[in-house]
Design a protein around this motif. Structure first.
Motif, PDB file in Angstrom:
ATOM      1  N   LEU A   1      36.533  28.843  -0.757  1.00 57.76           N
ATOM      2  CA  LEU A   1      35.222  28.008  -0.681  1.00 57.76           C
ATOM      3  C   LEU A   1      34.436  28.200   0.629  1.00 57.76           C
ATOM      4  N   LEU A   2      34.937  28.606   1.723  1.00 58.19           N
ATOM      5  CA  LEU A   2      34.264  28.524   2.941  1.00 58.19           C
ATOM      6  C   LEU A   2      33.526  29.978   2.619  1.00 58.19           C
ATOM      7  N   SER A   3      34.278  30.786   2.403  1.00 56.42           N
ATOM      8  CA  SER A   3      33.615  32.377   2.078  1.00 56.42           C
ATOM      9  C   SER A   3      32.434  32.225   1.275  1.00 56.42           C
ATOM     10  N   LEU A   4      32.718  31.546   0.246  1.00 51.57           N
ATOM     11  CA  LEU A   4      31.526  31.279  -1.072  1.00 51.57           C
ATOM     12  C   LEU A   4      30.504  30.520  -0.594  1.00 51.57           C
ATOM     13  N   ARG A   5      30.485  29.607   0.171  1.00 50.27           N
ATOM     14  CA  ARG A   5      29.543  28.555   0.804  1.00 50.27           C
ATOM     15  C   ARG A   5      28.621  29.594   1.679  1.00 50.27           C
ATOM     16  N   THR A   6      29.536  30.334   2.831  1.00 53.02           N
ATOM     17  CA  THR A   6      28.668  31.079   3.391  1.00 53.02           C
ATOM     18  C   THR A   6      28.049  32.096   2.695  1.00 53.02           C
ATOM     19  N   GLN A  32      26.417  30.625  -7.925  1.00 52.80           N
ATOM     20  CA  GLN A  32      27.552  30.426  -6.756  1.00 52.80           C
ATOM     21  C   GLN A  32      27.632  28.912  -6.389  1.00 52.80           C
ATOM     22  N   GLN A  33      26.429  28.078  -6.404  1.00 55.97           N
ATOM     23  CA  GLN A  33      26.714  26.816  -6.142  1.00 55.97           C
ATOM     24  C   GLN A  33      27.423  26.234  -7.319  1.00 55.97           C
ATOM     25  N   ALA A  34      27.345  26.440  -8.449  1.00 54.85           N
ATOM     26  CA  ALA A  34      28.085  25.966  -9.571  1.00 54.85           C
ATOM     27  C   ALA A  34      29.554  25.996  -9.021  1.00 54.85           C
ATOM     28  N   GLU A  35      29.884  27.298  -8.817  1.00 54.78           N
ATOM     29  CA  GLU A  35      31.081  27.736  -8.679  1.00 54.78           C
ATOM     30  C   GLU A  35      31.820  26.809  -7.123  1.00 54.78           C
ATOM     31  N   ILE A  36      30.885  26.617  -6.322  1.00 50.71           N
ATOM     32  CA  ILE A  36      31.143  25.898  -5.117  1.00 50.71           C
ATOM     33  C   ILE A  36      31.531  24.455  -5.429  1.00 50.71           C
ATOM     34  N   ASP A  37      30.686  24.005  -6.339  1.00 47.19           N
ATOM     35  CA  ASP A  37      31.273  22.696  -7.092  1.00 47.19           C
ATOM     36  C   ASP A  37      32.396  22.610  -7.750  1.00 47.19           C
ATOM     37  N   ARG A  38      32.523  23.572  -8.596  1.00 46.54           N
ATOM     38  CA  ARG A  38      33.786  23.655  -9.267  1.00 46.54           C
ATOM     39  C   ARG A  38      34.930  23.964  -8.323  1.00 46.54           C
ATOM     40  N   LEU A  39      34.906  24.602  -7.408  1.00 47.42           N
ATOM     41  CA  LEU A  39      36.179  24.863  -6.499  1.00 47.42           C
ATOM     42  C   LEU A  39      36.194  23.863  -5.583  1.00 47.42           C
ATOM     43  N   SER A  40      35.075  22.796  -5.184  1.00 46.34           N
ATOM     44  CA  SER A  40      35.287  21.727  -4.212  1.00 46.34           C
ATOM     45  C   SER A  40      36.236  20.789  -5.249  1.00 46.34           C
ATOM     46  N   GLN A  41      35.854  20.422  -6.531  1.00 43.73           N
ATOM     47  CA  GLN A  41      36.632  19.506  -7.233  1.00 43.73           C
ATOM     48  C   GLN A  41      38.021  20.118  -7.405  1.00 43.73           C
ATOM     49  N   THR A  42      38.089  21.194  -7.678  1.00 40.75           N
ATOM     50  CA  THR A  42      39.561  22.091  -7.999  1.00 40.75           C
ATOM     51  C   THR A  42      40.313  21.760  -6.483  1.00 40.75           C
ATOM     52  N   LEU A  43      39.793  21.914  -5.450  1.00 42.32           N
ATOM     53  CA  LEU A  43      40.411  21.623  -4.071  1.00 42.32           C
ATOM     54  C   LEU A  43      40.523  20.188  -3.861  1.00 42.32           C
ATOM     55  N   SER A  44      39.685  19.493  -4.288  1.00 43.02           N
ATOM     56  CA  SER A  44      40.052  17.744  -3.990  1.00 43.02           C
ATOM     57  C   SER A  44      41.055  17.418  -4.997  1.00 43.02           C
ATOM     58  N   ASP A  45      41.319  17.687  -6.093  1.00 40.34           N
ATOM     59  CA  ASP A  45      42.320  17.432  -7.053  1.00 40.34           C
ATOM     60  C   ASP A  45      43.512  18.052  -6.594  1.00 40.34           C
ATOM     61  N   ARG A  46      43.605  19.148  -6.065  1.00 41.62           N
ATOM     62  CA  ARG A  46      45.161  19.701  -5.442  1.00 41.62           C
ATOM     63  C   ARG A  46      45.242  19.002  -4.388  1.00 41.62           C
ATOM     64  N   GLN A  47      44.410  18.946  -3.584  1.00 37.73           N
ATOM     65  CA  GLN A  47      44.955  18.140  -2.337  1.00 37.73           C
ATOM     66  C   GLN A  47      45.364  16.664  -2.757  1.00 37.73           C
ATOM     67  N   ASN A  48      44.600  16.000  -3.364  1.00 32.81           N
ATOM     68  CA  ASN A  48      45.156  14.656  -3.988  1.00 32.81           C
ATOM     69  C   ASN A  48      46.554  14.963  -4.450  1.00 32.81           C
ATOM     70  N   ALA A  49      46.860  15.621  -5.475  1.00 33.42           N
ATOM     71  CA  ALA A  49      48.038  16.004  -5.902  1.00 33.42           C
ATOM     72  C   ALA A  49      49.062  16.398  -5.029  1.00 33.42           C
TER      73      ALA A  49
END
Length: 581
Positions: free
Chosen positions: A511-516, A251-268
């Motif tokens: 991401l918030l649900s997964l972090r929780t 789950q931590q690896a999935e959080i890192d992946r979703l965080s990177q995806t969210l950052s890329d999507r927000q930048n785009a």
């Protein structure tokens, strides 16, 4: 009370007099914003005779249904319709707001149900963990109890070992005394009976002091079984702990992946938003340019309208004033190249046409004079007292006036054409006189103003402005097409922006649900670790102590075997020494 009514006029006959005017009541005002229909009653209202038939009016009636005030309903109806339109818009906004609240409440209810289900699942899991912790506590108590028993066994073994060591020490002393006695005694001397008895008692006491290891072995095996049972109970919990660690790591690896995806999507999304803002700014510039060109087009159109009005006024002035003329533009070069005979023939033809037109205009003017005389005669007959046929005379007078007006307007244009033809003949005659060498005596034109060059310049300017207007309208059409295309692109990009923003929000929610969930998972892992590790440490310490006890017991058994063998050898030696006694 205020009513909405329709003006109805009924034409009366010859005997009944003029037309009768009535008001047909259509609606009644109950409150400021409430109107209701009424029965199709009609009331007489002579004050409304000045209004057109079918006109809508607002009429105020007293309790006796008498008209107090009449007002045209055009502007009030517009105000009422505007108010109604604004209320409809407000109702639509309220309806949209209510629908949004409904959607929000539905989403909140679904979210509350989901959270309630999560809380129930977590509560159930916590209850299971609490049961497991209670079971582990009981196992920990059993381990502590076994540890106390093993410590007691270890103390018993140590006490027995010390007693055994004392017995051996006593035996060694007796052996030393025996050896000393044998050294002091003469060769071949044997033990007397008393000494033999004492030595036998010592050997018996030494044999009895050897601790039995079977009971300790049974208790030790039982302790080992309990330790292994405790370890077998803990092992599934350690496996579950490792599984929870693996899940938390995943789950931590999935959080890192979703965080990177969210950052890329927000930048785009941010880059696309900046580009969209630039396009909107360019659209505003184009819209301002379009408005400027439209204003310029409106100015040109107004100038063209003013020129048309000025052109009509000049022509009207030329037709009604003798001091203003509109000369026709003639081809002077062609007249100069023409022979005198041909030029004279052209002048004669123009004069002939002028005479024909003048004769026709003269006839029209005579007819206009006859019409004027007929109008005066009819007017005198109408004004004469005692004439009973005034209505027919007035109708005939109106017809004559219409014919007179139409004929007069026709003659205005014909007179203007005659003046232009006379001016044209004058221009040709001036060229003929100049070519014949005669002086030009044109005193009539000295006091006249010729607006023809001005009109020609106005025509040229109008053509230029028309061309410029056509060019501007073409540019405006192109700008409008470009604006429609840009607006379509902006709308599509705005929709894509909304979809991307919604997608980012969904990713952020996930991401918030997964972090929780990951935090809860790590919490369970740490709780398991803190609970299991002390028990495992205690169990490992107990196993280590059992291993030491087992090793000590093996040494005790080996030492006991050697002691028994030594005692047997000593008993055999004692028997051989006391055999001859």
């Amino acid at each position: 009370m205020l009513y909405l009514a329709e003006v109805q006029k009924q034409k009366g006959g010859l005997l009944s007099g003029g037309a009768k005017t009535e008001l047909k009541l259509l609606a009644c005002q109950r409150t400021d914003q409430n109107w209701s229909t009424v029965s199709e009653d009609a009331i007489s209202a002579d004050d409304a005779s000045r209004l057109n038939d079918g006109a809508l009016v607002l009429v105020e009636l007293n309790p006796n249904r008498q008209v107090q005030r009449i007002q045209e309903a055009g502007r009030p109806l517009v105000n009422i319709l505007q108010t109604f339109s604004r209320q409809l818009e407000k109702l639509k906004l309220k309806e949209d707001e209510i629908n949004q609240w409904k959607e929000s409440l539905t989403f909140q209810a679904q979210e509350m149900n989901r959270r309630e289900m999560d809380m129930e699942a977590r509560l159930e899991h916590l209850q299971q963990m609490e049961e497991e912790f209670q079971r582990l506590d009981s196992q920990k108590e059993e381990v502590e109890t076994n540890r106390e028993q093993i410590s007691q066994l270890q103390a018993d073994i140590e006490r027995n070992r010390q007693e055994l060591e004392g017995a051996w020490e006593h035996l060694r002393g007796e052996q030393r005394r025996l050896a000393e006695s044998q050294a002091d005694s003469p060769q071949g001397q044997v033990l007397d009976q008393e000494q033999s008895r004492v030595m036998s008692e010592l050997l018996d006491r030494l044999s009895n002091k050897i601790a039995p290891t079977e009971t300790f072995r049974e208790h030790l095996n039982l302790a080992w079984e309990l330790v292994e049972s405790q370890q077998a109970t803990l092992s599934p919990h350690w496996e579950q702990l490792e599984q929870q660690k693996a899940v938390a790591t995943q789950q931590q690896a999935e959080i890192d992946r979703l965080s990177q995806t969210l950052s890329d999507r927000q930048n785009a999304w941010q880059q696309a938003r900046n580009f969209l803002e630039e396009q909107k700014a360019q659209l505003k510039v184009k819209t301002a340019t379009l408005a400027s060109k439209q204003d310029y087009v409106q100015i040109i159109k107004e100038q063209l309208q003013q020129q048309d009005l000025l052109h009509q006024q000049i022509r009207s002035l030329a037709a009604t004033s003798g001091d203003v003329v509109l000369s026709q533009q003639i081809d002077v070069e062609a007249l100069e190249r023409m022979s005198l005979e041909e030029l004279q023939q052209v002048i004669q033809d123009l004069k002939y046409k002028l005479e024909m037109d003048s004769s026709f205009v003269h006839d029209q003017e005579q007819e206009l004079t006859y019409k004027q005389e007929s109008i005066e005669k009819l007017q005198n007959q109408i004004n004469a007292p005692g004439d009973e046929d005034k209505i027919n005379l007035e109708a005939e007078l109106a017809d004559e006036k219409d014919l007179y007006q139409m004929l007069n307007e026709t003659l205005v244009g014909q007179r203007r054409n005659l003046q232009q033809r006379q001016k044209l003949i004058q221009q040709h005659e001036n060229i003929l006189l100049r070519r014949q060498g005669h002086p030009i005596t044109n005193t009539e034109g000295d006091n006249q103003i010729d607006f023809a060059p001005i009109l020609l310049q106005m025509k040229t300017q109008r053509q230029q402005q028309s061309q410029e207007l056509e060019k501007l309208e073409h540019e405006i059409s192109q700008i409008r097409a470009a604006l429609e295309m840009d607006q379509g692109m902006i709308d599509n990009q705005t929709q894509e922006q909304d979809e991307q923003h919604q997608e980012c929000q969904e990713i952020e929610t996930n991401l918030l649900s997964l972090r929780t969930a990951t935090a809860e998972c790590w919490g369970r892992v740490h709780l398991y670790q803190e609970t299991l590790q002390p028990i495992q440490d205690s169990l490992d310490g107990l196993r280590h102590q059992l291993q030491r006890i087992t090793d000590s017991l093996a040494q005790v058994q080996e030492t006991g075997a050697h002691q028994i063998e030594t005692i047997n050898e000593m008993r055999h030696t004692l028997q051989s020494l006391s055999a001859d006694y």
